[in-house]
Design an enzyme around this catalytic site. Structure first.
Site, PDB file in Angstrom:
ATOM      1  N   GLY A  35      -8.941   8.893   6.462  1.00  0.00           N
ATOM      2  CA  GLY A  35      -9.863   9.158   5.364  1.00  0.00           C
ATOM      3  C   GLY A  35     -11.208   8.601   5.812  1.00  0.00           C
ATOM      4  O   GLY A  35     -11.243   7.640   6.571  1.00  0.00           O
TER       5      GLY A  35
ATOM      6  N   HIS B 228     -12.430   3.648  -0.911  1.00  0.00           N
ATOM      7  CA  HIS B 228     -12.430   2.719   0.235  1.00  0.00           C
ATOM      8  C   HIS B 228     -13.083   1.382  -0.118  1.00  0.00           C
ATOM      9  O   HIS B 228     -13.637   0.691   0.747  1.00  0.00           O
ATOM     10  CB  HIS B 228     -13.170   3.322   1.459  1.00  0.00           C
ATOM     11  CG  HIS B 228     -12.415   4.441   2.115  1.00  0.00           C
ATOM     12  ND1 HIS B 228     -13.007   5.624   2.491  1.00  0.00           N
ATOM     13  CD2 HIS B 228     -11.107   4.552   2.457  1.00  0.00           C
ATOM     14  CE1 HIS B 228     -12.097   6.422   3.028  1.00  0.00           C
ATOM     15  NE2 HIS B 228     -10.933   5.796   3.018  1.00  0.00           N
TER      16      HIS B 228
ATOM     17  N   ARG C 213      -8.859  16.417   5.117  1.00  0.00           N
ATOM     18  CA  ARG C 213      -9.627  16.726   3.895  1.00  0.00           C
ATOM     19  C   ARG C 213     -10.989  17.317   4.263  1.00  0.00           C
ATOM     20  O   ARG C 213     -11.580  16.923   5.261  1.00  0.00           O
ATOM     21  CB  ARG C 213      -9.811  15.471   3.050  1.00  0.00           C
ATOM     22  CG  ARG C 213      -8.528  14.977   2.432  1.00  0.00           C
ATOM     23  CD  ARG C 213      -8.751  13.691   1.657  1.00  0.00           C
ATOM     24  NE  ARG C 213      -7.856  12.637   2.096  1.00  0.00           N
ATOM     25  CZ  ARG C 213      -8.120  11.340   2.014  1.00  0.00           C
ATOM     26  NH1 ARG C 213      -9.261  10.923   1.506  1.00  0.00           N
ATOM     27  NH2 ARG C 213      -7.243  10.462   2.447  1.00  0.00           N
TER      28      ARG C 213
ATOM     29  N   GLY D 272     -10.379   3.175  12.031  1.00  0.00           N
ATOM     30  CA  GLY D 272      -9.836   3.663  13.307  1.00  0.00           C
ATOM     31  C   GLY D 272     -10.853   4.256  14.267  1.00  0.00           C
ATOM     32  O   GLY D 272     -10.953   3.824  15.415  1.00  0.00           O
TER      33      GLY D 272
ATOM     34  N   ASP E 289      -6.131  14.238  14.405  1.00  0.00           N
ATOM     35  CA  ASP E 289      -6.306  12.956  15.085  1.00  0.00           C
ATOM     36  C   ASP E 289      -7.458  13.031  16.078  1.00  0.00           C
ATOM     37  O   ASP E 289      -7.451  13.870  16.977  1.00  0.00           O
ATOM     38  CB  ASP E 289      -4.990  12.618  15.805  1.00  0.00           C
ATOM     39  CG  ASP E 289      -4.974  11.197  16.302  1.00  0.00           C
ATOM     40  OD1 ASP E 289      -5.763  10.868  17.206  1.00  0.00           O
ATOM     41  OD2 ASP E 289      -4.183  10.404  15.768  1.00  0.00           O
ATOM     42  N   MET E 290      -8.433  12.162  15.897  1.00  0.00           N
ATOM     43  CA  MET E 290      -9.634  12.209  16.731  1.00  0.00           C
ATOM     44  C   MET E 290      -9.312  12.092  18.217  1.00  0.00           C
ATOM     45  O   MET E 290      -9.897  12.784  19.046  1.00  0.00           O
ATOM     46  CB  MET E 290     -10.588  11.084  16.278  1.00  0.00           C
ATOM     47  CG  MET E 290     -11.920  11.089  16.952  1.00  0.00           C
ATOM     48  SD  MET E 290     -12.817  12.642  16.729  1.00  0.00           S
ATOM     49  CE  MET E 290     -13.709  12.378  15.211  1.00  0.00           C
TER      50      MET E 290
ATOM     51  N   ARG F 220      -2.376  -2.051  -3.662  1.00  0.00           N
ATOM     52  CA  ARG F 220      -3.553  -1.193  -3.561  1.00  0.00           C
ATOM     53  C   ARG F 220      -3.385  -0.065  -4.574  1.00  0.00           C
ATOM     54  O   ARG F 220      -2.389   0.668  -4.542  1.00  0.00           O
ATOM     55  CB  ARG F 220      -3.650  -0.612  -2.162  1.00  0.00           C
ATOM     56  CG  ARG F 220      -4.866   0.255  -1.993  1.00  0.00           C
ATOM     57  CD  ARG F 220      -4.953   0.796  -0.603  1.00  0.00           C
ATOM     58  NE  ARG F 220      -6.236   1.438  -0.419  1.00  0.00           N
ATOM     59  CZ  ARG F 220      -6.658   1.914   0.727  1.00  0.00           C
ATOM     60  NH1 ARG F 220      -5.909   1.799   1.797  1.00  0.00           N
ATOM     61  NH2 ARG F 220      -7.828   2.490   0.820  1.00  0.00           N
TER      62      ARG F 220
ATOM     63  N   ASN G 223       0.874  -1.175   0.000  1.00  0.00           N
ATOM     64  CA  ASN G 223       0.000   0.000   0.000  1.00  0.00           C
ATOM     65  C   ASN G 223       0.911   1.224   0.000  1.00  0.00           C
ATOM     66  O   ASN G 223       1.423   1.637   1.039  1.00  0.00           O
ATOM     67  CB  ASN G 223      -0.880  -0.041   1.255  1.00  0.00           C
ATOM     68  CG  ASN G 223      -1.876   1.110   1.307  1.00  0.00           C
ATOM     69  OD1 ASN G 223      -1.868   1.993   0.450  1.00  0.00           O
ATOM     70  ND2 ASN G 223      -2.710   1.104   2.328  1.00  0.00           N
TER      71      ASN G 223
ATOM     72  N   LEU H   8     -14.704   5.131   9.016  1.00  0.00           N
ATOM     73  CA  LEU H   8     -14.288   6.364   9.688  1.00  0.00           C
ATOM     74  C   LEU H   8     -12.841   6.230  10.149  1.00  0.00           C
ATOM     75  O   LEU H   8     -12.567   5.823  11.282  1.00  0.00           O
ATOM     76  CB  LEU H   8     -15.212   6.639  10.886  1.00  0.00           C
ATOM     77  CG  LEU H   8     -16.724   6.619  10.584  1.00  0.00           C
ATOM     78  CD1 LEU H   8     -17.535   6.776  11.861  1.00  0.00           C
ATOM     79  CD2 LEU H   8     -17.091   7.706   9.574  1.00  0.00           C
ATOM     80  N   GLY H   9     -11.924   6.508   9.245  1.00  0.00           N
ATOM     81  CA  GLY H   9     -10.503   6.481   9.595  1.00  0.00           C
ATOM     82  C   GLY H   9      -9.926   7.867   9.377  1.00  0.00           C
ATOM     83  O   GLY H   9     -10.645   8.865   9.511  1.00  0.00           O
TER      84      GLY H   9
ATOM     85  N   GLU I 199      -8.398  -4.170   5.038  1.00  0.00           N
ATOM     86  CA  GLU I 199      -8.209  -3.939   3.598  1.00  0.00           C
ATOM     87  C   GLU I 199      -7.053  -4.780   3.055  1.00  0.00           C
ATOM     88  O   GLU I 199      -7.109  -5.257   1.925  1.00  0.00           O
ATOM     89  CB  GLU I 199      -7.933  -2.446   3.354  1.00  0.00           C
ATOM     90  CG  GLU I 199      -9.152  -1.588   3.644  1.00  0.00           C
ATOM     91  CD  GLU I 199      -8.820  -0.121   3.864  1.00  0.00           C
ATOM     92  OE1 GLU I 199      -8.229   0.206   4.914  1.00  0.00           O
ATOM     93  OE2 GLU I 199      -9.150   0.692   3.003  1.00  0.00           O
TER      94      GLU I 199
ATOM     95  N   GLY J 117     -14.331   4.480  13.727  1.00  0.00           N
ATOM     96  CA  GLY J 117     -15.549   3.655  13.767  1.00  0.00           C
ATOM     97  C   GLY J 117     -15.407   2.425  14.638  1.00  0.00           C
ATOM     98  O   GLY J 117     -16.349   1.999  15.308  1.00  0.00           O
ATOM     99  N   GLU J 118     -14.205   1.837  14.647  1.00  0.00           N
ATOM    100  CA  GLU J 118     -13.996   0.613  15.430  1.00  0.00           C
ATOM    101  C   GLU J 118     -13.737   0.894  16.906  1.00  0.00           C
ATOM    102  O   GLU J 118     -14.086   0.091  17.768  1.00  0.00           O
ATOM    103  CB  GLU J 118     -12.772  -0.152  14.881  1.00  0.00           C
ATOM    104  CG  GLU J 118     -12.995  -0.740  13.511  1.00  0.00           C
ATOM    105  CD  GLU J 118     -11.685  -1.160  12.833  1.00  0.00           C
ATOM    106  OE1 GLU J 118     -10.675  -1.379  13.537  1.00  0.00           O
ATOM    107  OE2 GLU J 118     -11.676  -1.264  11.597  1.00  0.00           O
TER     108      GLU J 118
HETATM  109  P1  ADP Z   1      -6.085   5.406   8.099  1.00  0.00           P
HETATM  110  O1  ADP Z   1      -7.165   5.986   7.235  1.00  0.00           O
HETATM  111  O2  ADP Z   1      -4.815   6.202   8.071  1.00  0.00           O
HETATM  112  O3  ADP Z   1      -5.896   3.904   7.950  1.00  0.00           O
HETATM  113  P2  ADP Z   1      -7.176   4.701  10.678  1.00  0.00           P
HETATM  114  O4  ADP Z   1      -8.263   3.817  10.177  1.00  0.00           O
HETATM  115  O5  ADP Z   1      -6.050   4.092  11.428  1.00  0.00           O
HETATM  116  O6  ADP Z   1      -6.620   5.666   9.574  1.00  0.00           O
HETATM  117  O7  ADP Z   1      -7.867   5.785  11.636  1.00  0.00           O
HETATM  118  C1  ADP Z   1      -7.149   6.828  12.218  1.00  0.00           C
HETATM  119  C2  ADP Z   1      -8.100   7.611  13.118  1.00  0.00           C
HETATM  120  O8  ADP Z   1      -8.632   6.708  14.103  1.00  0.00           O
HETATM  121  C3  ADP Z   1      -7.417   8.743  13.879  1.00  0.00           C
HETATM  122  O9  ADP Z   1      -8.245   9.908  13.850  1.00  0.00           O
HETATM  123  C4  ADP Z   1      -7.345   8.188  15.300  1.00  0.00           C
HETATM  124  O10 ADP Z   1      -7.407   9.215  16.264  1.00  0.00           O
HETATM  125  C5  ADP Z   1      -8.605   7.367  15.351  1.00  0.00           C
HETATM  126  N1  ADP Z   1      -8.594   6.432  16.463  1.00  0.00           N
HETATM  127  C6  ADP Z   1      -7.832   5.326  16.636  1.00  0.00           C
HETATM  128  N2  ADP Z   1      -8.096   4.755  17.837  1.00  0.00           N
HETATM  129  C7  ADP Z   1      -9.039   5.528  18.425  1.00  0.00           C
HETATM  130  C8  ADP Z   1      -9.725   5.504  19.678  1.00  0.00           C
HETATM  131  N3  ADP Z   1      -9.493   4.545  20.562  1.00  0.00           N
HETATM  132  N4  ADP Z   1     -10.631   6.469  19.947  1.00  0.00           N
HETATM  133  C9  ADP Z   1     -10.867   7.450  19.050  1.00  0.00           C
HETATM  134  N5  ADP Z   1     -10.248   7.534  17.862  1.00  0.00           N
HETATM  135  C10 ADP Z   1      -9.356   6.600  17.552  1.00  0.00           C
END
Ligand code: ADP
Length: 394
Positions: free
Chosen positions: A213, A182, A242, A329, A284-285, A94, A9, A210-211, A380, A331-332
């Site tokens: 991206g 995605h 974005r 990230g 970063d969330m 990818r 990737n 919800l990552g 993925e 969403g999970e």
């Molecule tokens: P990418 O699109 O780079 O693969 P990811 O799917 O890893 O990204 O998602 C990254 C996002 O997930 C970041 O905003 C990060 O803060 C958030 N994240 C990861 N773990 C947690 C958590 N425990 N609580 C809230 N947000 C999280």
């Protein structure tokens, strides 16, 4: 010897890789994964075993070439000794864009790569590095089949009304369409539904990826019927950096009133907007949640609000809703955010089971919720490995 599949990737300054071992002749199991970052600067590579323990680390010296192609070549050279006892039978890449026609992975050869290079104007930030890696990989591993898996392919089942813009039709014919992205993540979730939530496998489902991206996809019978991402990976939900949906008139304003050129506008929309731009704190969330800065809370409010609006829109496209799946990230992992999304979706018949949501359950809605809600980790890389193995096996 165990057969192995390498998954690549490639981004503009980093390359993530995973290696899967073929077990029982057909199942794939993670063997190792890692990344090389700082390409073009001071590259650094790290590989970890399936259990997360480090198996190799490499820092580039100042006098070593640090361009993308050299780094990729060095990565492959460095990685191979770590795969002792493994026979690499395929490399899966990818690739962000497959264009309007490609609806499945393809075997790569120089001609196919050339055809995919013609799509660079459609995805100028991602397609070039994806294809550079593919080209170098073909050169370094000429005897191993290389396969491209596209983020757009899963959405090619969408009807014309869903992938068209309200522009003169010549634009549609020339490829100016909503492609959706995605796709590997959505395809993986669609493939898990029969086992995890059989009642949804042929139902009306919205998946929220919800990552960093972020996008959402409406699926019926496990197939994409609409998505929030459009012509590029900018549309729809706000993301780490974005913007998500923006009135195109804003772009005219930026050009005419602020005199910005396309490079400046591109930087603004791709790199300085979204959660980072709105908060002024972070993309970063987790950091936004910990911040006391009011704008950080505003950015999260906007994120939740847009998910709710898109959920309504995608539900309309589906003509109803049986299930909502959160993945990637945020969403999970972010139970608090899922709770807020579900609260806003109560009008659809969503009833969250707060304990299940906090305790890491897969199904997080109550038994009587009219719409079931799920938190399902995406994968993925495994999807790409599976596709690669299937293409190789014909
Ligand atoms: P990418 O699109 O780079 O693969 P990811 O799917 O890893 O990204 O998602 C990254 C996002 O997930 C970041 O905003 C990060 O803060 C958030 N994240 C990861 N773990 C947690 C958590 N425990 N609580 C809230 N947000 C999280």
């Amino acid at each position: 010897m165990t057969q192995g599949i390498l998954v690549i990737n490639a981004g503009s300054s980093s390359i993530k890789f995973s290696v899967y071992a073929v077990t029982d002749g057909s199942s794939l199991e993670l063997h190792s994964k890692g990344l090389i970052e700082g390409i073009g600067g001071k590259p650094y590579a790290l590989a970890k075993g399936a259990d997360g323990s480090p198996i190799g680390e490499r820092n580039w010296r100042e006098d070593e070439p640090n361009d993308f192609q050299s780094c990729f070549a060095e990565l492959v050279r460095w990685l191979l000794p770590h795969l002792k006892g493994m026979d690499l039978v395929g490399v899966g890449h990818r690739v962000v864009h497959g264009g309007p026609e490609l609806n499945r992975p393809v075997l790569l050869d120089p001609k196919t790569i050339e055809a995919l290079e013609a799509l660079i104007p459609l995805a100028p930030l991602h397609q070039p590095s994806n294809l550079l890696a593919a080209k170098k990989s073909l050169e370094l591993t000429p005897d191993i089949p290389n396969v491209a898996c596209f983020d757009t392919a899963f959405h090619r089942t969408q009807p014309r009304v869903a992938d068209a813009f309200g522009l003169p039709s010549a634009y549609y014919d020339n490829g100016v369409r909503r492609y959706g992205f995605h796709g590997m993540s959505y395809e993986y979730i669609a493939a898990r539904l029969p086992e995890l939530a059989p009642e949804l496998a042929d139902g009306k489902v919205v998946v929220a990826h919800l990552g960093n991206g972020a996008s959402m996809c409406a699926m019926r019978d496990g197939k994409s019927v609409a998505s929030t991402m459009g012509f590029t990976v900018l549309d729809g939900l706000p993301m780490g950096t974005r913007c998500g949906a923006v009135d195109p008139g804003v772009l005219l304003y930026l050009m005419d009133k602020e005199g910005r050129d396309s490079k400046a506008i591109s930087d603004l929309l791709y790199k300085q907007s979204g959660l980072l731009g709105m908060s002024g704190v972070s993309n970063d969330m987790r950091e936004l949640k910990q911040s006391n800065e009011p704008k950080a809370a505003d950015a999260v409010d906007y994120y939740v609000y847009r998910i709710g609006r898109e959920l309504g829109s995608l539900t309309a496209a589906l003509g109803g809703l049986d299930g909502l799946v959160c993945t990637a990230g945020i969403g999970e992992n972010d139970a608090d955010l899922r709770e807020r999304v579900c609260k806003d979706a109560a009008w659809l018949g969503v009833e969250l089971d707060k304990d299940a949501n906090r305790n890491g359950a897969v199904r997080i809605s109550t038994p009587k919720s009219a719409v079931s809600v799920w938190a399902i980790p995406t994968n993925e890389e495994l999807m790409i490995a599976n596709h690669t193995f299937n293409v190789i096996r014909g």
